[in-house]
Scaffold this motif. Structure first.
Motif, PDB file in Angstrom:
ATOM      1  N   ILE A   4       0.836  -1.207   0.000  1.00  0.00           N
ATOM      2  CA  ILE A   4       0.000   0.000   0.000  1.00  0.00           C
ATOM      3  C   ILE A   4       0.865   1.248   0.000  1.00  0.00           C
ATOM      4  O   ILE A   4       0.623   2.197  -0.763  1.00  0.00           O
ATOM      5  CB  ILE A   4      -0.933  -0.003   1.229  1.00  0.00           C
ATOM      6  CG1 ILE A   4      -1.942  -1.141   1.122  1.00  0.00           C
ATOM      7  CG2 ILE A   4      -1.656   1.335   1.355  1.00  0.00           C
ATOM      8  CD1 ILE A   4      -2.828  -1.295   2.342  1.00  0.00           C
ATOM      9  N   ILE A   5       1.897   1.265   0.834  1.00  0.00           N
ATOM     10  CA  ILE A   5       2.761   2.450   0.920  1.00  0.00           C
ATOM     11  C   ILE A   5       3.518   2.661  -0.380  1.00  0.00           C
ATOM     12  O   ILE A   5       3.611   3.789  -0.886  1.00  0.00           O
ATOM     13  CB  ILE A   5       3.728   2.300   2.111  1.00  0.00           C
ATOM     14  CG1 ILE A   5       2.943   2.316   3.426  1.00  0.00           C
ATOM     15  CG2 ILE A   5       4.764   3.417   2.110  1.00  0.00           C
ATOM     16  CD1 ILE A   5       3.785   2.042   4.658  1.00  0.00           C
ATOM     17  N   ASP A  19      -4.114   2.173  15.841  1.00  0.00           N
ATOM     18  CA  ASP A  19      -4.927   3.072  16.663  1.00  0.00           C
ATOM     19  C   ASP A  19      -4.213   4.378  17.003  1.00  0.00           C
ATOM     20  O   ASP A  19      -4.739   5.193  17.769  1.00  0.00           O
ATOM     21  CB  ASP A  19      -5.317   2.376  17.969  1.00  0.00           C
ATOM     22  CG  ASP A  19      -6.113   1.095  17.716  1.00  0.00           C
ATOM     23  OD1 ASP A  19      -6.966   1.107  16.814  1.00  0.00           O
ATOM     24  OD2 ASP A  19      -5.855   0.096  18.412  1.00  0.00           O
ATOM     25  N   ARG A  20      -3.038   4.589  16.444  1.00  0.00           N
ATOM     26  CA  ARG A  20      -2.255   5.769  16.833  1.00  0.00           C
ATOM     27  C   ARG A  20      -2.855   7.058  16.272  1.00  0.00           C
ATOM     28  O   ARG A  20      -2.881   8.081  16.958  1.00  0.00           O
ATOM     29  CB  ARG A  20      -0.822   5.612  16.339  1.00  0.00           C
ATOM     30  CG  ARG A  20       0.082   6.757  16.792  1.00  0.00           C
ATOM     31  CD  ARG A  20       1.522   6.527  16.409  1.00  0.00           C
ATOM     32  NE  ARG A  20       2.388   7.524  16.991  1.00  0.00           N
ATOM     33  CZ  ARG A  20       3.697   7.584  16.789  1.00  0.00           C
ATOM     34  NH1 ARG A  20       4.289   6.670  16.029  1.00  0.00           N
ATOM     35  NH2 ARG A  20       4.429   8.525  17.342  1.00  0.00           N
ATOM     36  N   GLY A  22      -5.933   7.371   4.266  1.00  0.00           N
ATOM     37  CA  GLY A  22      -7.134   6.693   3.790  1.00  0.00           C
ATOM     38  C   GLY A  22      -6.844   5.315   3.245  1.00  0.00           C
ATOM     39  O   GLY A  22      -7.592   4.363   3.499  1.00  0.00           O
ATOM     40  N   CYS A  23      -5.765   5.191   2.502  1.00  0.00           N
ATOM     41  CA  CYS A  23      -5.402   3.887   1.935  1.00  0.00           C
ATOM     42  C   CYS A  23      -5.065   2.885   3.031  1.00  0.00           C
ATOM     43  O   CYS A  23      -5.459   1.717   2.967  1.00  0.00           O
ATOM     44  CB  CYS A  23      -4.225   4.043   0.974  1.00  0.00           C
ATOM     45  SG  CYS A  23      -4.612   4.915  -0.568  1.00  0.00           S
ATOM     46  N   LEU A  24      -4.326   3.333   4.060  1.00  0.00           N
ATOM     47  CA  LEU A  24      -3.957   2.425   5.144  1.00  0.00           C
ATOM     48  C   LEU A  24      -5.172   2.016   5.971  1.00  0.00           C
ATOM     49  O   LEU A  24      -5.286   0.865   6.400  1.00  0.00           O
ATOM     50  CB  LEU A  24      -2.910   3.081   6.045  1.00  0.00           C
ATOM     51  CG  LEU A  24      -1.518   3.275   5.430  1.00  0.00           C
ATOM     52  CD1 LEU A  24      -0.631   4.091   6.345  1.00  0.00           C
ATOM     53  CD2 LEU A  24      -0.860   1.931   5.122  1.00  0.00           C
ATOM     54  N   LYS A  25      -6.084   2.943   6.215  1.00  0.00           N
ATOM     55  CA  LYS A  25      -7.264   2.634   7.008  1.00  0.00           C
ATOM     56  C   LYS A  25      -8.194   1.660   6.287  1.00  0.00           C
ATOM     57  O   LYS A  25      -8.814   0.798   6.908  1.00  0.00           O
ATOM     58  CB  LYS A  25      -8.024   3.928   7.344  1.00  0.00           C
ATOM     59  CG  LYS A  25      -7.402   4.750   8.450  1.00  0.00           C
ATOM     60  CD  LYS A  25      -7.447   4.000   9.777  1.00  0.00           C
ATOM     61  CE  LYS A  25      -6.897   4.834  10.912  1.00  0.00           C
ATOM     62  NZ  LYS A  25      -6.892   4.097  12.205  1.00  0.00           N
TER      63      LYS A  25
END
Length: 407
Positions: free
Chosen positions: A274-275, A298-299, A384-387
């Motif tokens: 993703i990154i 959750d950070r 947004g992509c990571l979530k």
């Protein structure tokens, strides 16, 4: 549930700790050694203050967020709050104006901060071991690159003082062919005797193109008339330059080796795909971004929280009718460096990023401010992509402005 507040002022070989209750009373203070013995002593101090360990919550304030000591605190079940040293200094000024400072006093300040402001302090992130491994190699790699830059500047200054022809001959002072030729001929007199075949051989080993033309140009520059130093002074400069060349040669080798480690560790992380799908982020730059953001799910509660941590979002100063937005100057230097580099690279790889940057420039925004705004937008897209666990999509990330207006 009983709550205990611990201030931990750490040093290389010891920790000054103070324990407070909710009313601000000092329950205990001590200096404990670093390591296993010190951690056992801290547990014993806290254990002696309660009857039932299951009915107590321990909050620890400390001016660092990494290291085996912090890891042991987290493993013990304590809530560890990372306090920025600047925050602690400001809080210390609230408690007294004399300017007095001591390790025990700093532990008191940290304990009181945790007692009164724990809801505003940042808990140590629960990053995975893979993310920590990426951070270790990515930071070491970047540090060596910064070291190489510093040594290259030192080399440039030395050459300017006694060997200006070298600066005219070589564009990249840390390149392999430059280092080889300067090591072989570190003085103007020795460099003028270098032959075209010798120069060409070094260029070929460095895999340069247009070897013949470049060799001729380098030879001409090295033989050109330049102001210089007496021979004995030139020899002294040459000795110092050869030491710098040796350091740069080692740094080049180790940077290349560490780059392989960065790519290997980053490729094993679940979020790597993703990154790396983000515009302007490759394996190395993506690893730096992952290392500094961490992977605790959750950070960051929102994209705004991630942007604030990154330092790309502006801060607002408002008083009366006056309101201005300013850039953040307190930030993670490594992270802001990576994100700015990503934004610069994204201009070439993303049409949406390019259009967004051009719109800022058309409004009269300067280059660096527009680049920072683009970096801020890219951080939101990454969040947004990571979530959602989705790869970057150009159309989704940069919807057509006309379609947005119609909608």
């Amino acid at each position: 549930m009983l709550r205990l507040f611990v201030g931990d002022d750490w040093a290389e070989d010891h920790h000054d700790v103070e324990v407070m209750d909710t009313a601000g009373r000092r329950l205990a203070k001590a200096r404990v050694p670093e390591g296993v013995a010190g951690m056992a002593r801290l547990h014993a101090i806290l254990g002696g203050l309660v009857d039932d360990a299951d009915e107590v919550e321990v909050l620890v304030g400390i001016e660092t967020d990494r290291g085996p000591w912090v890891g042991a605190l987290v493993a013990a079940g304590y809530t560890v709050l990372a306090v920025n040293p600047l925050q602690a200094a400001r809080f210390r000024d609230r408690l007294g104006v004399s300017g007095a400072k001591s390790d025990a006093g700093d532990a008191h300040v940290l304990a009181d901060m945790v007692r009164t402001h724990s809801h505003e302090l940042r808990p140590v992130a629960g990053d995975s071991a893979r993310a920590e491994a990426v951070k270790v190699v990515a930071r070491a790699h970047k540090t060596m690159i910064w070291d190489r830059t510093r040594h290259t500047q030192r080399l440039r200054h030395a050459l300017r003082d006694y060997f200006p022809a070298a600066l005219a001959a070589f564009d990249d002072l840390d390149a392999a062919d430059t280092l080889e030729l300067l090591a072989k001929a570190p003085t103007p007199a020795a460099a003028a005797r270098l032959t075209i075949p010798q120069i060409s051989a070094a260029l070929k080993r460095a895999r340069r193109r247009n070897v013949a033309d470049k060799a001729t140009a380098i030879a001409a520059a090295l033989r050109s008339e330049q102001l210089g130093q007496p021979e004995v002074v030139a020899q002294a400069y040459a000795a110092s330059v050869q030491a710098l060349l040796a350091v740069l040669t080692v740094l080049n080798t180790q940077i290349k080796t560490l780059q392989g480690q960065v790519e290997a560790h980053f490729g094993q992380h679940p979020a790597a795909e993703i990154i790396a799908s983000q515009p302007g982020l490759g394996q190395v730059l993506g690893a730096r971004v992952l290392a500094e953001f961490g992977d605790d799910p959750d950070r960051y509660r929102s994209a705004k929280a991630r942007k604030n941590y990154a330092g790309t979002s502006p801060i607002t100063r408002a008083s009366g009718k006056k309101k201005v937005a300013l850039a953040r100057f307190v930030h993670n230097d490594r992270l802001i460096d990576a994100l700015t580099t990503q934004a610069q690279s994204a201009l070439m790889w993303s049409r949406g990023a390019r259009d967004y940057y051009d719109r800022q420039r058309a409004r009269g925004v300067g280059h660096y401010a527009a680049l920072r705004q683009l970096a801020n937008r890219l951080v939101g897209i990454l969040h947004g992509c990571l979530k959602t666990g989705t790869l970057y999509n150009e159309t989704t990330a940069w919807p057509d402005p006309a379609q947005q207006s119609a909608a």
